[in-house]
Motif scaffolding. Sequence first.
Motif, PDB file in Angstrom:
ATOM      1  N   ALA A   1       0.732  -1.539  -0.306  1.00 32.90           N
ATOM      2  CA  ALA A   1      -0.188   0.347   0.266  1.00 32.90           C
ATOM      3  C   ALA A   1       0.854   1.095  -0.092  1.00 32.90           C
ATOM      4  O   ALA A   1       0.457   2.600  -0.261  1.00 32.90           O
ATOM      5  N   ASN A   2       2.155   1.135  -0.050  1.00 29.70           N
ATOM      6  CA  ASN A   2       2.992   2.498   0.422  1.00 29.70           C
ATOM      7  C   ASN A   2       4.199   2.325  -0.567  1.00 29.70           C
ATOM      8  O   ASN A   2       4.970   1.862  -0.073  1.00 29.70           O
ATOM      9  N   THR A   3       4.280   2.551  -1.670  1.00 31.46           N
ATOM     10  CA  THR A   3       5.434   1.824  -2.530  1.00 31.46           C
ATOM     11  C   THR A   3       5.977   3.502  -2.866  1.00 31.46           C
ATOM     12  O   THR A   3       5.525   4.166  -2.583  1.00 31.46           O
ATOM     13  N   GLY A   4       6.844   3.308  -3.434  1.00 29.03           N
ATOM     14  CA  GLY A   4       7.911   4.088  -3.902  1.00 29.03           C
ATOM     15  C   GLY A   4       9.514   4.062  -3.465  1.00 29.03           C
ATOM     16  O   GLY A   4      10.667   4.624  -4.096  1.00 29.03           O
ATOM     17  N   LEU A   5       9.685   3.343  -2.573  1.00 30.71           N
ATOM     18  CA  LEU A   5      10.782   3.919  -1.853  1.00 30.71           C
ATOM     19  C   LEU A   5      12.182   3.218  -2.810  1.00 30.71           C
ATOM     20  O   LEU A   5      11.646   2.453  -3.763  1.00 30.71           O
ATOM     21  N   GLY A   6      13.223   4.177  -2.635  1.00 24.02           N
ATOM     22  CA  GLY A   6      14.280   4.083  -3.414  1.00 24.02           C
ATOM     23  C   GLY A   6      14.727   4.704  -4.705  1.00 24.02           C
ATOM     24  O   GLY A   6      13.152   5.432  -5.270  1.00 24.02           O
ATOM     25  N   PRO A   7      15.042   4.457  -5.780  1.00 24.26           N
ATOM     26  CA  PRO A   7      16.172   3.020  -5.677  1.00 24.26           C
ATOM     27  C   PRO A   7      17.738   3.418  -5.037  1.00 24.26           C
ATOM     28  O   PRO A   7      18.121   2.649  -4.023  1.00 24.26           O
ATOM     29  N   ARG A   8      17.490   4.921  -4.091  1.00 25.15           N
ATOM     30  CA  ARG A   8      18.387   5.269  -2.587  1.00 25.15           C
ATOM     31  C   ARG A   8      17.331   5.629  -2.075  1.00 25.15           C
ATOM     32  O   ARG A   8      16.549   5.667  -1.990  1.00 25.15           O
ATOM     33  N   PHE A   9      18.305   4.997  -0.900  1.00 26.44           N
ATOM     34  CA  PHE A   9      17.123   5.668   0.323  1.00 26.44           C
ATOM     35  C   PHE A   9      18.475   5.741   2.151  1.00 26.44           C
ATOM     36  O   PHE A   9      19.428   5.269   1.995  1.00 26.44           O
ATOM     37  N   ASN A  10      18.460   6.823   2.964  1.00 19.24           N
ATOM     38  CA  ASN A  10      18.572   6.473   3.696  1.00 19.24           C
ATOM     39  C   ASN A  10      18.106   6.119   4.841  1.00 19.24           C
ATOM     40  O   ASN A  10      18.052   5.449   5.931  1.00 19.24           O
ATOM     41  N   SER A  11      15.748   5.723   4.945  1.00 17.13           N
ATOM     42  CA  SER A  11      15.440   5.247   5.677  1.00 17.13           C
ATOM     43  C   SER A  11      14.228   4.593   4.750  1.00 17.13           C
ATOM     44  O   SER A  11      14.158   5.232   3.849  1.00 17.13           O
ATOM     45  N   ASN A  12      13.032   4.201   5.966  1.00 14.37           N
ATOM     46  CA  ASN A  12      11.897   3.676   4.823  1.00 14.37           C
ATOM     47  C   ASN A  12      11.015   4.247   5.729  1.00 14.37           C
ATOM     48  O   ASN A  12       9.494   3.803   4.914  1.00 14.37           O
ATOM     49  N   GLN A  13      11.099   5.171   6.142  1.00 18.60           N
ATOM     50  CA  GLN A  13       9.651   5.888   7.380  1.00 18.60           C
ATOM     51  C   GLN A  13       9.773   6.695   7.896  1.00 18.60           C
ATOM     52  O   GLN A  13      11.517   7.134   8.583  1.00 18.60           O
ATOM     53  N   CYS A  14       9.387   7.665   7.538  1.00 17.59           N
ATOM     54  CA  CYS A  14       9.436   9.031   8.542  1.00 17.59           C
ATOM     55  C   CYS A  14      10.216   9.390  10.575  1.00 17.59           C
ATOM     56  O   CYS A  14      11.227  10.285  10.679  1.00 17.59           O
ATOM     57  N   SER A  15       9.533   8.819  11.079  1.00 17.15           N
ATOM     58  CA  SER A  15       9.724   8.100  11.735  1.00 17.15           C
ATOM     59  C   SER A  15      10.818   7.759  12.344  1.00 17.15           C
ATOM     60  O   SER A  15      11.067   7.517  13.495  1.00 17.15           O
ATOM     61  N   SER A  16      11.321   6.738  11.625  1.00 16.98           N
ATOM     62  CA  SER A  16      12.698   5.940  12.042  1.00 16.98           C
ATOM     63  C   SER A  16      13.964   7.123  12.688  1.00 16.98           C
ATOM     64  O   SER A  16      14.598   6.708  12.929  1.00 16.98           O
ATOM     65  N   CYS A  17      13.462   7.875  11.837  1.00 19.08           N
ATOM     66  CA  CYS A  17      14.942   8.522  11.735  1.00 19.08           C
ATOM     67  C   CYS A  17      14.264   9.917  13.020  1.00 19.08           C
ATOM     68  O   CYS A  17      15.147  10.879  13.715  1.00 19.08           O
ATOM     69  N   HIS A  18      13.243  11.072  12.838  1.00 17.63           N
ATOM     70  CA  HIS A  18      12.037  11.721  13.319  1.00 17.63           C
ATOM     71  C   HIS A  18      11.702  10.422  14.655  1.00 17.63           C
ATOM     72  O   HIS A  18      10.390  10.890  14.353  1.00 17.63           O
ATOM     73  N   ALA A  19      12.574  10.575  15.455  1.00 11.04           N
ATOM     74  CA  ALA A  19      11.836   9.367  16.531  1.00 11.04           C
ATOM     75  C   ALA A  19      11.934  10.054  18.187  1.00 11.04           C
ATOM     76  O   ALA A  19      11.388   9.748  19.007  1.00 11.04           O
ATOM     77  N   GLN A  20      13.328  11.090  17.905  1.00 12.30           N
ATOM     78  CA  GLN A  20      13.258  11.319  19.772  1.00 12.30           C
ATOM     79  C   GLN A  20      12.572  12.814  20.057  1.00 12.30           C
ATOM     80  O   GLN A  20      13.117  13.602  19.149  1.00 12.30           O
ATOM     81  N   PRO A  21      12.488  13.114  21.302  1.00 14.14           N
ATOM     82  CA  PRO A  21      12.082  12.377  21.904  1.00 14.14           C
ATOM     83  C   PRO A  21       9.687  11.404  21.827  1.00 14.14           C
ATOM     84  O   PRO A  21       9.946   9.696  22.404  1.00 14.14           O
ATOM     85  N   ALA A  22       8.854  11.938  20.975  1.00 12.68           N
ATOM     86  CA  ALA A  22       8.406  11.549  19.847  1.00 12.68           C
ATOM     87  C   ALA A  22       8.551  11.868  18.841  1.00 12.68           C
ATOM     88  O   ALA A  22       9.550  11.914  18.465  1.00 12.68           O
ATOM     89  N   VAL A  23       7.933  10.728  17.209  1.00 11.29           N
ATOM     90  CA  VAL A  23       7.431  11.094  16.500  1.00 11.29           C
ATOM     91  C   VAL A  23       7.333  12.592  15.812  1.00 11.29           C
ATOM     92  O   VAL A  23       6.814  13.460  16.594  1.00 11.29           O
ATOM     93  N   GLY A  24       8.620  12.620  14.897  1.00  7.59           N
ATOM     94  CA  GLY A  24       8.654  13.864  14.511  1.00  7.59           C
ATOM     95  C   GLY A  24       9.948  14.877  14.925  1.00  7.59           C
ATOM     96  O   GLY A  24      10.259  15.931  14.831  1.00  7.59           O
ATOM     97  N   GLY A  25      10.167  14.005  15.834  1.00  2.92           N
ATOM     98  CA  GLY A  25      12.005  14.359  16.344  1.00  2.92           C
ATOM     99  C   GLY A  25      12.599  14.342  15.524  1.00  2.92           C
ATOM    100  O   GLY A  25      13.388  14.277  14.525  1.00  2.92           O
ATOM    101  N   SER A  26      14.395  14.399  16.143  1.00  5.37           N
ATOM    102  CA  SER A  26      15.398  13.923  15.617  1.00  5.37           C
ATOM    103  C   SER A  26      16.056  12.306  16.184  1.00  5.37           C
ATOM    104  O   SER A  26      14.982  11.827  16.913  1.00  5.37           O
ATOM    105  N   GLY A  27      17.225  12.054  15.785  1.00  5.78           N
ATOM    106  CA  GLY A  27      17.626  10.530  15.859  1.00  5.78           C
ATOM    107  C   GLY A  27      16.958  10.246  17.207  1.00  5.78           C
ATOM    108  O   GLY A  27      17.316  10.551  18.331  1.00  5.78           O
ATOM    109  N   ALA A  28      16.838   8.660  17.267  1.00  6.98           N
ATOM    110  CA  ALA A  28      16.704   8.218  18.624  1.00  6.98           C
ATOM    111  C   ALA A  28      18.068   7.934  18.663  1.00  6.98           C
ATOM    112  O   ALA A  28      19.037   7.354  18.677  1.00  6.98           O
ATOM    113  N   ALA A  29      17.911   7.239  20.404  1.00  7.28           N
ATOM    114  CA  ALA A  29      19.219   6.192  20.853  1.00  7.28           C
ATOM    115  C   ALA A  29      19.679   5.009  20.289  1.00  7.28           C
ATOM    116  O   ALA A  29      20.597   4.575  19.959  1.00  7.28           O
ATOM    117  N   VAL A  30      19.198   4.624  19.748  1.00  8.50           N
ATOM    118  CA  VAL A  30      18.710   2.974  18.014  1.00  8.50           C
ATOM    119  C   VAL A  30      18.899   3.884  17.223  1.00  8.50           C
ATOM    120  O   VAL A  30      17.681   3.893  16.827  1.00  8.50           O
TER     121      VAL A  30
END
Lengths: 340, 471
Positions: free
Chosen positions: B71-100
């Motif tokens: 249902a959610n296509t279009g990733l790539g062919p190059r990328f840094n991540s596959n989900q906005c919230s994976s990078c914008h995560a700390q301390p909540a969705v929308g933030g900066s990078g998380a500890a992990v």
Amino acid sequence: MPFPHTSLLLAFASFVAAPTWAQSTSPQNTPPNGGDFSNNLQPVTKVPSGVILVKGAWSSASDSVTPVPEGGSVANNIFSNPYFGMSYPLPQDWVEKYKGPPPSDSGRYVLLQLSPAETFKGSARGTILVTAEDLFFTPIPARSAEELVNYSKDNLQADYKLEMSPAHTTIGERTFTFFAYWSPVAELHWYVLATDIRCHAVEIVMTSRDTKLLSSLVLDLNRMRLPAEAGSTPSDAGTPVCIKDYARDENMVARTDPVFTEHRFNPVPVRIIVDKEGKVKHIHFLSAFPDQAKAITDALAQWRFKPYKRDGQLREVETGIMFGRAAHRPRSQTVSATVE
Amino acid sequence: MRNAKIAFVFLFAALIVVGQVLAQTDPGVQSGSRGTGATIINPANDPNGFTAFFNDGLNRFQEVETVSNSANTGLGPRFNSNQCSSCHAQPAVGGSGAAVNPQFEFTSNGVAPGSTTPYFVTANGPTLEARFPFFFNSNGTANTSSPNGGVEDLFTVTGRSDAGSCSLPQPSFAAAQAANNIIFRIPTPTFGAGLIENLDESTLLLNQANNLNNNLGIAGTFNHNGNDSTISRFGWKAQNKSLHIFAGEAYNVEMGISNELFPQDRPLPGEDGNGNSGLTGLPSNCLNLSGTGYPEDTSNPKSTPNAAVLDDVSAFANFMRFLAPPPTGSVVLNGQQVSASTITAGSQLFSSIGCATCHNPSPGTTQVSNFVPALSGVPVPAFSDIEIHFMGTGLADNVSQGGAGGDQFRTAPLWGLGQRIFLLHDGRTTNLITAIQDHASHGSEASIVEENFFNLNSTQQQEVLDFLRSL
């Protein structure tokens, strides 16, 4: 029946080999060299660290001989600035730890920043900051160093308290406006001394928690050598006359607008010296992209001013022109007067 | 004699203890919940129904994108991540990078099976994007006469089962490191972004003019949008004009998803022929991998409810626009709660020594919003002037964006700093003291202010640090 058997074998071999070939011919394994890609893990040269190679709008000049305001340097513990005719032996145990930023597009120069050296023995440390405010371009409503100081005093932030109202003092046979303020919370004191030199308000700002240290630093400024005050000696006849907004139609014979090839939206303050015949002999960009500097240089080569006379003598003129958008003014006041 | 020795040892030990007590300490990331990540919209005063748009954007912000067949296509062919919230995560969705760092798992968890984990991506390090300041010559040296500066995506879709035969090389990050030709950026947090977007231009200009009256050597300027010449304000160099542009660019650059603002798949900066690479763009078997045609993200006219009609980029923009500013909160230092009076003192010191000249606690009040009343006429406690400043050789990354040069950066808004893990544009430190130190270097506008900080006594410095972690 060797044929079918051979065909099967070939087909099987092809099937097995295909993924291997795909891997071996994959760009993953053979990235090109150049552009974004390099395979060289031992390049001959490296990008130098700590060097700003990609600059935005920056200062530059049409020649490297004519002094420019930001052209000062420290050598043998003496700060010298040929443009301002300033020579300042650094206080003992003070050093230039970091050079200042390039000139701003609003006409602010950081000429010198001093910090205590490792050998400094004082109980409290501090800073010495020497700046110049270009009175051709400053958005601050001030025509002189004194007005600049008064503006600062009148617009002190709530964090600060006035310690000493602006007053005249003499340093190195030159008149300075001196005022002081402090932060009760930070227990930091600011001593500000300002004087007019060649179309600029030059300010010396000393900061410390230790007022005795600051007083001694002020006294130490008497070792500073500065040019004579404007008009006080015949020697200033050799320097250009500073005239704000001189590039007006009534002073000009010919003028061509620069043709910019790129749309940029930064202020481009340009300081020029017009020779006695009315030609632009020196161009100093306080802040411009290279393409802007090129276009403006090409245009200014075609400008002609009426020769300027003072007391019957032809004189060179130093003035400023703002290309692009000018910085906002903090107040609605406007200033237009001759600055010298 | 023996007694004298014991006394000396005791005194020495006491001095060490006192020294440790007096030395200032970054209180570190504050773990208590402050409610960050909520919407600014008051549902009871939302006449146009934008709360639904916020919630829809929040959901889409967390969707995992695939290359095709979902249902959610279009990733790539190059990328840094596959989900906005994976990078914008700390301390909540929308933030900066998380500890992990989620990027660390991409080569092993099927996100980028054909890629190699770049040397700088670590399990507990900052979530990063990489840029090469300069293009390479064919002999592997960096050509400093040929600025690059574009994002070099870390991963490719190579080897994914949903990516067909597309196989792409990663840039050689190791070679870039060898040539000292690589810099990094961490994700900017987006809390309160709608308030920054809704600051009137003249407010910012007046702030700038008033700020010139300082005795600190500071004189910033603005980055401008190339299309309409107005002040741009998002990104580490204030290179993006609006949240729409910010979202559209990130979708395309960070995730490789073409959209209505950036309608093509993006090759690397040199892959398109720049830098004399000899390349001519992405290979045909790496185009239209989703099979949907372009752009991969579009509006959805037939969808319901209303919010679903929007394209992803618009939904992301709405999510960020309606994120409330990060609330301030209490601070715990070495297990002890810091007093409110200490925070207040730190705030006053922060301003007095000049930090607030750039990190303006409140650069203004928003203009009237056509979205929601909550964005109208409210103060913006961003701790930023939105100007770009020369930050000197210590922070310079030799990347130019818009009108910002290699050492010019937007004053990073400090709201939310109390719960930020990685600091400065490249996440080089997690320690506030180091971050403050790094403000000073040759050519920096902040050297005098940095020195003012370290000229405070230890107690005062600690108060400033405590205050910063209250933000």
